[in-house]
Structures are given as C-alpha cells and as structure tokens.
Design an enzyme around this catalytic site. Structure first.
Site, PDB file in Angstrom:
ATOM      1  N   HIS A 140      35.006  46.199 -51.066  1.00 34.77           N
ATOM      2  CA  HIS A 140      35.049  47.657 -50.027  1.00 34.77           C
ATOM      3  C   HIS A 140      35.086  48.856 -51.471  1.00 34.77           C
ATOM      4  CE1 HIS A 140      36.418  44.123 -47.504  1.00 34.77           C
ATOM      5  NE2 HIS A 140      36.737  44.870 -46.831  1.00 34.77           N
ATOM      6  N   LYS A 155      39.995  52.196 -35.612  1.00 40.11           N
ATOM      7  CA  LYS A 155      38.877  52.493 -35.294  1.00 40.11           C
ATOM      8  C   LYS A 155      37.608  52.735 -33.285  1.00 40.11           C
ATOM      9  CE  LYS A 155      33.831  52.590 -37.186  1.00 40.11           C
ATOM     10  NZ  LYS A 155      33.375  51.747 -35.678  1.00 40.11           N
TER      11      LYS A 155
END
Length: 1001
Positions: A215, A653
């Site tokens: 990532h 999120k």
C-alpha cells in the site's frame, strides 16, 4: 603516508568540534519548549493538556537531543558549503518554528502565538522556486535524520528501563517490561493467572501472521531507507565507544559520508515503481533484517522459556510468521497481472534459495564430524550418490543440499528469463554463493517439508550423539528460518474485488446459454454455485479461455486462477475478496478455483477470505456466515476453519472513526458467536493501516487485549504496510522488539478476562455511533461544498505526482470521494495537519448535554478497555492536529468565497468540539505508557521543523495552481523551469511532512 592520514584525521576531528559548536539544531532552545502549556485552539499537543499537573520531562531524551545535534551539525556543514543562502533561510525558518513552539508551550494567547507563524508565512512568500526546493530538502532531510536517531533512541530507552528494574527482575534475555514475553510471563505467573504449563502450551500453539503489503504510504526511496538505517547503526556504535578512539573517528567519517551521499542524491521517485520493484522492497526487508532477526528472537524466546517456564521451545515452533500481498493484490491495480504474480512468486523462491544456500555453505564449514551418527543419519547419507565427503556424513548431506539449492536458483533464473522479467534480478549468483560442482544433475528443492525432514534427522542425530551445542548453532537457525519462511520466503495472498468474479461467472453462464448470473437473485446464485461445486466436470475447457469471446477483463480474471493453479500450494496464502457482500461471493471464488483443479480434495485449494469493509457489510457479515456455515458441503470443504478479514480503512472512510469502531466490534463479536454455533474455528484478519484513521495503533500490546472477547484465541493476522514496515522492521533490534510485542500481546490476550459491555453501554455506543456517523456522512457525502473544499484545501489532486506506489489512487478514475481509496483520503488530511479522517464525527458522538449520559461515558472510559483504547487513540491523533496550520492552507488555497471559507471554519469548530468532548470524557486523565511520553517529546522536537514545511508547502501549492490556471503556451521557458522546481519542492515537502508526522496514509 601514515603522517598524511594522521593530519587528515586530526583536521576532520577539529571540523567536527566546530560543527558541534555551530550545531544545526539549537538544543538549548528545544529544551525551553518543554514547559507545560494550557489547552487553546492554537495548541496541537492535546496529550500535554490531558496530563494536567505534570510537565514534559525531556531529561530521559537528552541523549536523543545530542544525537540530533550531531546529525544536524553534519548536515548543516554540507548544506552551507553548497548553498549558503539556503542554509541561512533554513536557519531563519527553523528559528521561527522554535519561537512558535516556545510561545505555545509558554501558554501565550492565540494572538501572540500567531506572531512566529506570521513570520514563517511572510518569509515563505519571498522564496523563489530554487530556494523553496533547497529549504524543503534541508527540512525533509533533517526530519529523516531525527527519525534515524529515534530508532536508536527507542532501543536505548528500552535498555535503560531494564537496568532501572530490581536485580531479581533483570534475569532473562528479553526485556522485563509489560509488553514483552519476559514481562508477560512474569505477570501471568506472579498473579496466578496461569500455570507455567498452561503458558507454554498456549505459546507453542498460537499463530501470529504479519502480512506485508505494498500500500503506497512509504514516501522514501529504498536506497535512502537503507542509508538512514545505517545512520541508526552508527549512532549505536558511537554510544559504546569512547570519545577519543580511532574507531569513533572512523564512524564519524562514515556518518558524514552517508549524510553527504543522501544530500547529493535525488530523493524524488521520477517514475512510479513497478509491482516487481515493490516486491523487491518486501524481499529486502526479509533479506536485510528479518532473516537474522527471527532466529535471533527465537533464541532469546527459547532461553526465556527455559528460564521462566522450565521448558525449551520445540525446534520447529514458530509463534510468528510472515505473508505478503505484494504482487497478489490486484484490487484496483491493473498493474498486477497474472504474469506479474507468477514472476513475483518465482522471484521470492529465487531469493529464498539464495539465502538458504548461503546458510548451508556456512553450515558445511561448521560441521566437520566424521564419527557417531544415528541410524537415520547413516541412512540419509547413504542416499547421496555423488559426494567427495565419504567419512563426514553431515557434510555429505549438506553438500547435496547445496547442489539442489544451486539447481533451484538456476531453474528460477531460467523461468524469470523466459518471462522477460523486469525485476532486474537476473544476475548469475550461483558461483558467487559458493555452489559446488555437480548441481546440474541435482533436483531442485521446492517444498519446505522435504528439506525439513533432512534437517530434523541431522539435528536429532547431533543431539543424540553428544553434539548438542553444534545442533543448537547454525543448524537450529536454519530450521527456524525454514519453519518461518519456507522455500517461498513468504506465501502470497491474492486479492480481488467481488464484482470481478460476478462479471466473470456471468460471462460463463451467458456463454453456456443458461442465463445471466449477474441478474439472478442470491438464492438462485447459491443453488447454481452449490450444484456446480458438487460436479466433477469443469464448466468449460480451460484451454479455451481465449477462444470464447470473453471481454479482456474476464479473460484476465480467468488467467489469474489459471496461473495460481500452476503454483505450488506453499507459495500461496489466502484468496481475499474485497467488497464482499454475500455468501455467493465466497462460493464464486471456490467455483473459479475448481475450474482450474484447485479443490479441497486435491489439497491445493486456497482458503477463501471475505473482506467486510463498509458499515453495511460489517452489519450483514454474521448473516452471511450463517448462510455459509449452514451448508455441510461448505464446512466440509473448509475443514471447519474460516478466516474473515475486517476492513478498518474503508469502514472508517465510509462511516467515520467511532461508527466504524463500534461496527467492527459488534460484527466480530457476532461472527465469533456464529462460528461457535457451527463448530468452526475462526481467525480474524485485521486490515489496518499505519494511521489511526485507518485502524493503526501505536500501543499494540494494549490494542490486541482490547479486541472483542473470543475473537483472537491465539490466532491473529494483520497487515503491515508502507512506512509502518520500515518503522517496525527497519532494523534488527527494532524488528526483534516488534516480534516480541506481537507474540506477548497475543499470549496475554489468551489469558485476559475481557470486560463484557453492559446493555447500558451497548445502548450508549449505538447512540454515539448513530450521531457520529450522521455528522460524518453529512459533511463528507451530503454537504455540496465539501468536495470542492477538500480538493482546494489539501494536496489531494497533486498526490499523483509522488510516484509512491504502483496502484492508482482511485478504484474508479472518474469517481469522486466515494471512489477515492482510504490511503490518499487519509494522506491528504495528514499533510495539512487537520487529520480530519481520524476524528470527524467524534465530537458530535461524544457530546451530551445530559450529565447522566456524560457520567456513563466516563464510567465506560474508566472500566471498559476497548472504549478507553478507542478514546485514547483519538486523543493521540488530536495531539497531532494544528488549528493554525490548517487555517493557513485555507487562507492560501481556498477560493475566497464565503461558502468555502465558512466551511473551513466549520471544520475547525468541529475540531475544537472534538477536543473538548474528549477532555470531558477522560477528565484530563493521564494516558499511561512509555510510547505516549516518547510521542510527546518527539512532537516537541519535530514541530519546529514541520511547521515551516507546512507553510512553505501551502505557498508552493498556491503558485503551482496559479501556473495551471494559465492557458497552455502562455508560459515562457523560465516559467516552465520554475514550475518544475516547484513540483520537486512540493514532492519533497510531502515527504518531509510524512517524516515529521511519522506516518502518511
């Protein structure tokens, strides 16, 4: 010649003394900023406010300040010699940063606190593009050197704490601290929580697996990371050598060379890394750190067990393992193709064979015994046909293993060559690693079990014939490495989004003329999938993939399964389904595996792991498991073992921090109950990022113990990514400490009596979750001003020029905030010191006018570890926010409209509300733990560096955006050159802020 060297050496020592006097970092000024300050809207250190009545004691950190002074002095000399103007500007900006820290810490009011910040803003506006780049490079380099010093300092503090303990607690190779195996075992025994035998049995059966991911959150280049690690090592060397020794002067010279090399190199990635290069980064951590750190730690753990439990670890017991997503994570990354996955697996096998060949060459030289063998050893040696070692039977077997490893290397190299590998790893290394003649006729080694059998025979033979010490030397280290890393280095997980499988099976059902799978309801899908899984025949001839008229994306998905079916099972880990929503999503992957011969019966089926990410998916997850576990054919195929991945980043999120936390808690609790009902052994795989906004937690030991009851049970799988891999495994001593914390945390959790939340607490959390989620979603999803504000007030649109990862920032390039990945979402807010993704909604959730409800929250904080850990984490991230820095981004970058500027004020009002709510709940309770004290002292050191970077970054963004607003062709050559310099300055500023915040995404 000797006299000439002596003159050079003395001259260098004098130069260092001068550098020390004109030190780049004014430590005396830093020490003045350590006074206790009161909470104001300008203050970014909430942790200090929570610790009322106590000042921040920098005394334990004086050695750190001395290290920083040394490193900064060397950097200052180098910068000043190259560009005195940049050096002067840096000193001015840093001084203003120190002034601001001093003003805030002395409790000066907000208006006076803006004086130093105003000076930074004024000077930033006067910088030309070249000066901006030079100043940003200097600040960024200085902060990375601070990080290198802190790596060494963390080890120093750990050793110092151990020395301070009573003499009866200092025995043992591992540190006597709470979050170590030594401290954990001591607590369990002394408090009579468990017996020595119970502790031992739990330890040898527990399973911890750390999954390395690519990532894109590591902003530094790999070459720079290696050099910063070397800086930490030299600082450790300097500490154990007297000031006047030749060795110290040599080390200082090396230090200056490294810093000079860092300054002279290009810290900017000019191209995006390939997946293969990312894989090499993961391999490099194993080769340079973990290959030595794992057996070193297991030796200490073995000794600790003998000392405190009276038993040795089993030879092949490995309480912690590693896996990888790098090269297998294709979710939203078109660069992870089937051929890339095969190349990465082959590359890992190549490196594993190289590392083992090096070890076996060492073992060959170590074991030269010509008598006393066990019968099994005699039989094993007799099986080796070609060998010049006739009397030394251990060498006979080891030499044959060397030949086979050399053959393995050659085969892997040939395969990579056929793939036209782009990894740059095609050097011919067999001869360099000392392979003996005859490897051409040897068989390669593919399976760890095969090699382990021979190693165990040698180990048992040595142990039973009087050579126990030899058995416990290099041979034991090799056995433990093989048990940890296998012959593939790390098993590779495959990850893909659920809709890709749905579209693929839909194409197949349409081709077969039986309808559209995509249009069927869930019950029809499940019936079809179960029926096909029960059939022995495939759906179609696998060789016809490219002849069936499928869309290229469908062909790519099918080819992925075709490739992984050709790989050895040891090379693969879990098949993770992102955006999993239904039981059919799981069965679909099982059917696609079956199509290519990967079944439970054949023994090569990858375990299928649904990843539940959004709030709705987490809430529905227990029902989905109920559906799956009610199918006897499914539970039989998985052998009553199920792994579930919980998504922390995307759920936060989607719904905000508090709502996501409560959904994760509830979902895991209910899924564990469903698994227990059906007799399924469940393992939770925690997909956490480095930042709090993405589920990270610096207090790992406490965090593991605060998980919901009955959800770990000695099995813990978690992701480590980007900058957190570097932070936790960047040096051998640090890696050993990280492994120790993971091992002890999971062991301690097994004997923890968890606090079960009462119905009143659950009701309160439901209300908090609802209010928090509504507040978060209204701003992010419904407020029409938010998207324009977000893109103007942060560097989100410019993050693409960083080239920090092979994966695109968005799943859907045309999508909005909803399609933006959690990493750039968090990354952008981290850069502006707003950290909105980690706290938005918290203030609304915790705000209650009713005194009784507030009292309930305080009781929850005091008596419920999970809730306390959640609030403490939010308090920690709030301590990193900076009201005025965030406001400056608005003033420099946001359109001067009442609507957008007003939204910025509303966001900062929410920040103040959140701070006040946290203080109300915690009642300014001091957050215990050495990591918090170090964080606070670290922030004191960093803020004078990071503040100027933030201010200059906002100015750079303002200029770049004004460039972009001009019509094409309106710029002259000089302006275009200035634009390129500013782009470089922006990239360096982003890395600087990331270094200063100690995390990025």
């Amino acid at each position: 010649m000797r006299s000439l060297w002596l003159k050079v050496w003395l001259c260098f020592k004098c130069m260092l003394l001068v550098a020390g006097k004109a030190a780049f970092l004014d430590v005396s000024l830093l020490k003045t900023t350590s006074k206790q300050h009161n909470y104001t809207s300008e203050t970014s250190d909430l942790s200090t406010t929570l610790n009322k009545g106590g000042s921040l004691d920098m005394t334990p950190h004086c050695p750190l300040l001395n290290d920083i002074e040394l490193l900064s002095g060397i950097l200052g000399d180098i910068v000043e010699s190259e560009d005195p103007r940049v050096h002067y500007l840096y000193k001015q900006l840093r001084q203003y940063g120190l002034d601001r820290a001093s003003e805030l810490n002395d409790g000066i009011n907000a208006t006076d606190g803006m004086k130093a910040l105003g000076k930074i803003i004024s000077l930033a506006k006067k910088l030309n593009a070249n000066e901006a780049l030079g100043v940003m490079r200097t600040f960024s380099m200085a902060l990375n050197l601070v990080n290198a010093a802190e790596v060494h300092h963390s080890v120093r503090l750990m050793k110092a704490r151990e020395i301070d303990l009573d003499s009866d607690k200092t025995c043992g190779p591992l540190p006597m601290v709470e979050d170590s195996m030594c401290g954990t075992i001591d607590t369990l025994l002394k408090e009579k929580i468990a017996t020595a035998d119970e502790i031992y049995q739990q330890l040898v059966k527990q399973k911890v697996e750390i999954v390395l991911t690519a990532h894109p959150t590591e902003v530094n280049r790999r070459t720079h990371l290696r050099k910063f690690r070397k800086v930490s090592e030299i600082l450790a060397f300097l500490e154990i050598h007297p000031n006047d020794t030749y060795e110290r002067s040599e080390a200082l010279l090396k230090l200056r060379c490294i810093i000079g090399s860092l300054w002279g190199s290009d810290e900017i990635r000019r191209t995006k890394p390939t997946v293969q290069k990312e894989a090499l980064g993961g391999i490099a951590i194993i080769e340079s750190v973990l290959w030595e750190a794992v057996p070193a730690y297991l030796r200490k753990l073995d000794a600790q067990c003998q000392l405190t439990l009276g038993k040795r670890l089993p030879v092949d017991a490995v309480p912690i393992r590693f896996a990888s997503w790098i090269g297998g994570d294709r979710d939203g990354n078109p660069n992870v193709t089937p051929s890339v996955t095969k190349e990465v697996v082959t590359l890992q096998r190549l490196h594993a064979a190289k590392l083992f060949l090096r070890d076996f060459n060492e073992l060959y030289n170590e074991i030269a015994i010509s008598s006393r063998y066990s019968p099994e050893m005699d039989k094993l040696a007799a099986q080796v046909i070609e060998s010049s070692d006739t009397r030394e039977k251990y060498r006979r077997v080891i030499g044959n293993i060397c030949k086979r490893l050399a053959k393995t290397i050659k085969v892997c190299e040939a395969e990579l060559s056929e793939m036209s590998a782009t990894s740059g790893e095609m050097e011919r290394s067999v001869d360099n690693l000392g392979a003996v003649d005859g490897w051409q006729r040897a068989n390669p080694i593919w399976d760890a079990d095969e090699l382990m059998k021979e190693l165990r025979i040698m180990y048992d033979s040595l142990s039973s014939t009087g050579f126990e010490l030899l058995a416990s030397g290099t041979l034991l280290d090799i056995i433990r490495r093989l048990a940890t890393f296998g012959m593939t280095l790390v098993p590779l997980d495959i990850r893909e989004e659920s809709t890709k499988h749905t579209i693929t099976i839909d194409a197949i059902t349409r081709f077969l003329g039986i309808g559209s799978y995509k249009e069927w309801d869930e019950e029809t899908r499940l019936n079809f999938l179960q029926g096909e899984l029960a059939q022995k025949r495939p759906l179609f001839r696998s060789s016809d993939i490219n002849k069936m008229g499928f869309h290229q994306s469908v062909v790519k998905t099918l080819e992925t399964f075709q490739v992984i079916s050709s790989l050895r099972p040891e090379s693969l880990g879990a098949y993770v389904i992102s955006q999993a929503q239904t039981a059919s999503d799981v069965l679909a992957v099982m059917l696609l595996q079956k199509q290519f011969g990967m079944t439970a019966k054949s023994g090569n089926m990858m375990r299928v792991v649904p990843l539940f990410e959004t709030l709705v998916d987490l809430e529905n997850a227990p029902k989905r498991l109920e559906t799956l576990f009610s199918m006897p054919s499914y539970t039989g195929a998985i052998k009553s073992k199920q792994e579930i991945m919980v998504g922390y980043s995307d759920s936060a999120k989607d719904a905000g921090r508090l709502a996501a936390c409560w959904a994760q808690y509830n979902s895991q609790e209910l899924m564990a109950a469903v698994a227990k009902k059906y007799g399924i052994e469940i393992t939770f795989f925690h997909g956490k990022g480095g930042t709090v906004g993405r589920g990270g937690n610096p207090a790992l030991y406490r965090a593991v113990q605060s998980h919901p009851p009955n959800t770990i049970n000695g099995r813990f799988r978690v992701t480590e990514q980007g900058e957190m891999i570097t932070k936790n495994f960047g040096a051998p001593s640090v890696a050993e400490r990280t492994i120790d914390i993971y091992t002890s945390a999971v062991l301690r959790e097994s004997f923890t009596t968890h606090v079960e939340p009462s119905m009143e607490w659950r009701k309160q959390m439901s209300i908090i979750s609802k209010l928090s989620c509504e507040d978060y979603r209204y701003l992010v999803c419904e407020e029409p001003r938010f998207v324009p504000y977000f893109r103007q007030a942060t560097p989100e649109l410019e993050l693409g020029i960083l080239n920090i990862g092979s994966r695109p920032a968005k799943r859907n390039p045309k999508g909005g905030i909803e399609s933006l990945r959690a990493i750039p979402w968090t990354f952008a807010w981290t850069q502006t010191r707003t950290h909105l993704s980690a706290w938005l909604g918290v203030g609304a959730g915790l705000h209650f006018d009713n005194p009784k409800e507030l009292e309930t929250l305080r009781t929850m904080y005091t008596d419920w570890p999970w809730f306390r850990e959640t609030i403490d984490l939010i308090a920690m991230i709030l301590s990193k926010t900076d009201f005025s820095i965030s406001k400056n981004y608005d003033e420099q970058l946001v359109d001067k409209t009442k609507e957008l500027l007003g939204l910025g004020e509303e966001v900062r009002d929410k920040l103040v509300q959140t701070r006040q709510a946290v203080l109300a709940v915690t009642q300014s309770t001091k957050v215990a733990g050495a990591h918090v004290a170090l964080l606070r002292s670290s922030s004191t050191i960093r803020h004078p560096y990071v503040d100027p970077i933030n201010i200059v970054q906002a100015e750079i963004l303002k200029r770049l955006r004004s460039f972009d607003q001009k019509e094409k062709g309106a710029h002259n050559g000089n302006e275009l050159e200035q634009r390129e310099l500013l782009k470089d300055a922006l990239v360096v500023s982003v890395t600087g802020v990331a270094a200063g915040m100690c995390n990025s995404g």
